[in-house]
Design a protein around this motif. Structure first.
Motif, PDB file in Angstrom:
ATOM      1  N   UNK A 149       1.008  -1.185  -0.084  1.00  0.00           N
ATOM      2  CA  UNK A 149      -0.041   0.096  -0.008  1.00  0.00           C
ATOM      3  C   UNK A 149       0.837   1.250   0.035  1.00  0.00           C
ATOM      4  N   UNK A 150       0.579   2.299  -0.669  1.00  0.00           N
ATOM      5  CA  UNK A 150       0.930   3.782  -0.864  1.00  0.00           C
ATOM      6  C   UNK A 150      -0.032   4.297  -0.112  1.00  0.00           C
ATOM      7  N   UNK A 151       0.422   5.122   1.086  1.00  0.00           N
ATOM      8  CA  UNK A 151      -0.593   5.971   2.154  1.00  0.00           C
ATOM      9  C   UNK A 151       0.134   7.279   2.038  1.00  0.00           C
ATOM     10  N   UNK A 152      -0.935   8.279   2.009  1.00  0.00           N
ATOM     11  CA  UNK A 152      -0.528   9.685   2.244  1.00  0.00           C
ATOM     12  C   UNK A 152      -1.479  10.614   2.750  1.00  0.00           C
ATOM     13  N   UNK A 153      -0.983  11.378   3.770  1.00  0.00           N
ATOM     14  CA  UNK A 153      -2.099  12.141   4.555  1.00  0.00           C
ATOM     15  C   UNK A 153      -1.583  13.632   4.357  1.00  0.00           C
ATOM     16  N   UNK A 154      -2.239  14.579   4.249  1.00  0.00           N
ATOM     17  CA  UNK A 154      -2.009  16.010   4.186  1.00  0.00           C
ATOM     18  C   UNK A 154      -3.004  16.730   5.072  1.00  0.00           C
ATOM     19  N   UNK A 155      -2.334  17.413   6.286  1.00  0.00           N
ATOM     20  CA  UNK A 155      -3.200  18.322   7.212  1.00  0.00           C
ATOM     21  C   UNK A 155      -2.753  19.794   6.795  1.00  0.00           C
ATOM     22  N   UNK A 156      -3.914  20.586   6.616  1.00  0.00           N
ATOM     23  CA  UNK A 156      -3.785  21.875   6.401  1.00  0.00           C
ATOM     24  C   UNK A 156      -4.274  22.844   7.617  1.00  0.00           C
ATOM     25  N   UNK A 157      -3.658  24.032   7.668  1.00  0.00           N
ATOM     26  CA  UNK A 157      -4.121  24.694   9.325  1.00  0.00           C
ATOM     27  C   UNK A 157      -3.537  26.095   8.727  1.00  0.00           C
ATOM     28  N   UNK A 158      -3.953  27.201   9.463  1.00  0.00           N
ATOM     29  CA  UNK A 158      -3.729  28.500   9.283  1.00  0.00           C
ATOM     30  C   UNK A 158      -3.984  28.975   7.719  1.00  0.00           C
ATOM     31  N   UNK A 159      -5.044  28.798   7.224  1.00  0.00           N
ATOM     32  CA  UNK A 159      -5.299  29.302   5.878  1.00  0.00           C
ATOM     33  C   UNK A 159      -5.119  30.819   5.905  1.00  0.00           C
ATOM     34  N   UNK A 160      -4.642  31.329   4.614  1.00  0.00           N
ATOM     35  CA  UNK A 160      -4.320  32.891   4.535  1.00  0.00           C
ATOM     36  C   UNK A 160      -3.097  33.142   5.142  1.00  0.00           C
ATOM     37  N   UNK A 161      -2.096  32.157   5.751  1.00  0.00           N
ATOM     38  CA  UNK A 161      -0.777  32.392   6.335  1.00  0.00           C
ATOM     39  C   UNK A 161       0.227  32.817   5.197  1.00  0.00           C
ATOM     40  N   UNK A 162       1.110  33.830   5.622  1.00  0.00           N
ATOM     41  CA  UNK A 162       1.775  34.591   4.830  1.00  0.00           C
ATOM     42  C   UNK A 162       2.652  33.483   4.018  1.00  0.00           C
ATOM     43  N   UNK A 163       3.054  33.341   2.655  1.00  0.00           N
ATOM     44  CA  UNK A 163       3.730  32.393   2.024  1.00  0.00           C
ATOM     45  C   UNK A 163       4.726  33.230   1.206  1.00  0.00           C
ATOM     46  N   UNK A 164       5.507  34.124   1.860  1.00  0.00           N
ATOM     47  CA  UNK A 164       6.557  34.930   1.053  1.00  0.00           C
ATOM     48  C   UNK A 164       7.827  34.107   1.143  1.00  0.00           C
ATOM     49  N   UNK A 165       7.930  33.499  -0.030  1.00  0.00           N
ATOM     50  CA  UNK A 165       9.018  32.609  -0.224  1.00  0.00           C
ATOM     51  C   UNK A 165      10.089  33.059  -0.748  1.00  0.00           C
ATOM     52  N   UNK A 166      11.366  33.277  -0.270  1.00  0.00           N
ATOM     53  CA  UNK A 166      12.601  33.770  -0.891  1.00  0.00           C
ATOM     54  C   UNK A 166      13.400  32.435  -1.366  1.00  0.00           C
ATOM     55  N   UNK A 167      14.001  32.749  -2.471  1.00  0.00           N
ATOM     56  CA  UNK A 167      14.800  31.777  -3.143  1.00  0.00           C
ATOM     57  C   UNK A 167      16.271  31.913  -2.656  1.00  0.00           C
ATOM     58  N   UNK A 168      17.063  30.748  -2.748  1.00  0.00           N
ATOM     59  CA  UNK A 168      18.594  31.072  -2.093  1.00  0.00           C
ATOM     60  C   UNK A 168      19.413  32.099  -3.086  1.00  0.00           C
ATOM     61  N   UNK A 169      20.557  32.562  -2.608  1.00  0.00           N
ATOM     62  CA  UNK A 169      21.126  33.573  -3.230  1.00  0.00           C
ATOM     63  C   UNK A 169      21.941  32.485  -4.417  1.00  0.00           C
ATOM     64  N   UNK A 170      21.941  33.195  -5.641  1.00  0.00           N
ATOM     65  CA  UNK A 170      22.546  32.614  -6.909  1.00  0.00           C
ATOM     66  C   UNK A 170      23.818  32.113  -6.428  1.00  0.00           C
ATOM     67  N   UNK A 171      24.702  32.707  -5.786  1.00  0.00           N
ATOM     68  CA  UNK A 171      26.296  32.100  -5.251  1.00  0.00           C
ATOM     69  C   UNK A 171      26.168  31.100  -4.570  1.00  0.00           C
ATOM     70  N   UNK A 172      24.971  30.386  -3.880  1.00  0.00           N
ATOM     71  CA  UNK A 172      24.789  29.282  -3.191  1.00  0.00           C
ATOM     72  C   UNK A 172      24.076  28.094  -4.013  1.00  0.00           C
ATOM     73  N   UNK A 173      23.817  28.447  -5.245  1.00  0.00           N
ATOM     74  CA  UNK A 173      22.983  27.445  -6.094  1.00  0.00           C
ATOM     75  C   UNK A 173      23.715  26.831  -7.286  1.00  0.00           C
ATOM     76  N   UNK A 174      23.485  25.609  -7.633  1.00  0.00           N
ATOM     77  CA  UNK A 174      24.077  25.084  -8.572  1.00  0.00           C
ATOM     78  C   UNK A 174      22.669  24.576  -9.488  1.00  0.00           C
ATOM     79  N   UNK A 175      22.693  24.763 -10.838  1.00  0.00           N
ATOM     80  CA  UNK A 175      21.545  24.287 -11.828  1.00  0.00           C
ATOM     81  C   UNK A 175      22.020  22.863 -12.352  1.00  0.00           C
ATOM     82  N   UNK A 176      21.148  21.861 -11.759  1.00  0.00           N
ATOM     83  CA  UNK A 176      21.177  20.558 -12.022  1.00  0.00           C
ATOM     84  C   UNK A 176      21.411  20.587 -13.842  1.00  0.00           C
ATOM     85  N   UNK A 177      20.411  20.971 -14.309  1.00  0.00           N
ATOM     86  CA  UNK A 177      20.339  21.122 -15.805  1.00  0.00           C
ATOM     87  C   UNK A 177      21.412  21.682 -16.529  1.00  0.00           C
TER      88      UNK A 177
END
Length: 309
Positions: free
Chosen positions: A260-288
């Motif tokens: 069996x494959x089982x998955x469960x997702x719980x959601x809370x705090x709808x409307x919570x801030x989702x201001x996602x910052x990407x890592x600096x270019x100097x700390x990133x390598x592009x796999x492609x």
């Protein structure tokens, strides 16, 4: 480095989240004022309101757990916690569990998604081999476009969209399915909820998943054939909706020949801030880009060998 295993684990979790589906048959739930007469509503009415409110919220905190048979490629257990947003899609979550268990690999991986690009923190040990860069960048859309293959582009873009699934889209697909029923009232983490349960066949899932429309009919048939060959016949799905008409939990289970494959997702705090910052270019390598460079080096060596030098 164990990179492929860790990447596959993260993609599997996100992709399987797209299959959190259920049906929409007649049933009753605790009623709230949505224009329906009386104090009770049909399943379709409950989930329609839940869809509208979830789409409007645009973000939530999420806790996901997943278990896959050890015999299955990428099998094991994993958890993901963090925040996700939709319209536009953003995500900042941390994944850990036995799915990441590779020699020398990190015990947990932070994953950031913004502008249709995934960034994965591969840890300090991996950074030693990558000029101090610990963040791996995965841009599937760019890779697909660069391939020059229209079929590959459609398939990879479809996979990207599936990873972008959010609870609002999952509820929209629920409304397309035929056999959801109301189970009863339950408490989830102290909150009063209405519990719904149903099943969805592989064909019903594919018919309701709008993201698969990018595939040509023959490609859709091939995908259906491959899924059916894997032994998966359908999906058992459950969803819990709280008094505010928002889903607080979604579960999906799949029976496979490996287990069996089982998955469960719980959601809370709808409307919570989702201001996602990407890592600096100097700390990133592009796999492609890295793979393209390696391919180019291999081509150069092949030319040298063929020239007789």
């Amino acid at each position: 480095m164990g990179l492929s295993i860790r990447t596959r684990g993260g993609a599997t979790l996100a992709g399987t989240a797209a299959l959190v589906l259920a049906g929409g048959a007649v049933g009753c739930g605790a009623g709230k004022g949505d224009g329906a007469s009386g104090s009770e509503r049909t399943v379709q009415q409950v989930l329609t309101v839940a869809y509208e409110k979830t789409a409007e919220a645009k973000s939530a905190k999420v806790e996901m757990t997943m278990s896959m048979p050890a015999a299955m490629d990428g099998g094991g257990e994993a958890t993901m916690t963090g925040v996700m947003g939709w319209d536009p899609t953003v995500m900042d979550v941390t994944m850990k569990g036995s799915m990441l268990a590779t020699e020398g690999g990190p015990e947990q991986v932070r994953m950031i998604w913004r502008d249709n690009v995934m960034y994965m923190d591969m840890g300090a040990e991996s950074a030693k081999d990558m000029d101090g860069k610990r963040w791996m960048k995965l841009d599937l859309a760019a890779a697909a476009k660069a391939s020059g293959d229209e079929a590959v582009t459609k398939q990879m873009t479809s996979g990207l969209e599936n990873m972008n699934q959010n609870p609002a889209e999952q509820l929209a697909m629920l409304l397309e399915s035929p056999n959801l029923k109301h189970v009863g009232s339950e408490k989830i983490d102290g909150a009063e909820t209405e519990h719904y349960k149903g099943t969805l066949t592989v064909k019903e899932m594919m018919a309701s998943n709008k993201n698969l429309e990018v595939l040509e009919p023959k490609d859709r048939e091939k995908l259906l054939e491959n899924i059916e060959k894997s032994g998966i016949k359908g999906y058992d799905t459950e969803v819990w909706v709280n008094e505010d008409d928002l889903p607080v939990r979604m579960d999906v289970g799949m029976e496979t020949p490996q287990g069996n494959v089982d998955m469960s997702m719980k959601f809370s705090d709808y409307g919570a801030k989702a201001e996602v910052e990407v890592p600096p270019a100097g700390e990133t390598f592009d796999l492609f880009e890295m793979l393209k460079d390696l391919e180019g080096m291999a081509g150069d060596e092949s030319s040298l060998d063929g020239s007789g030098v």
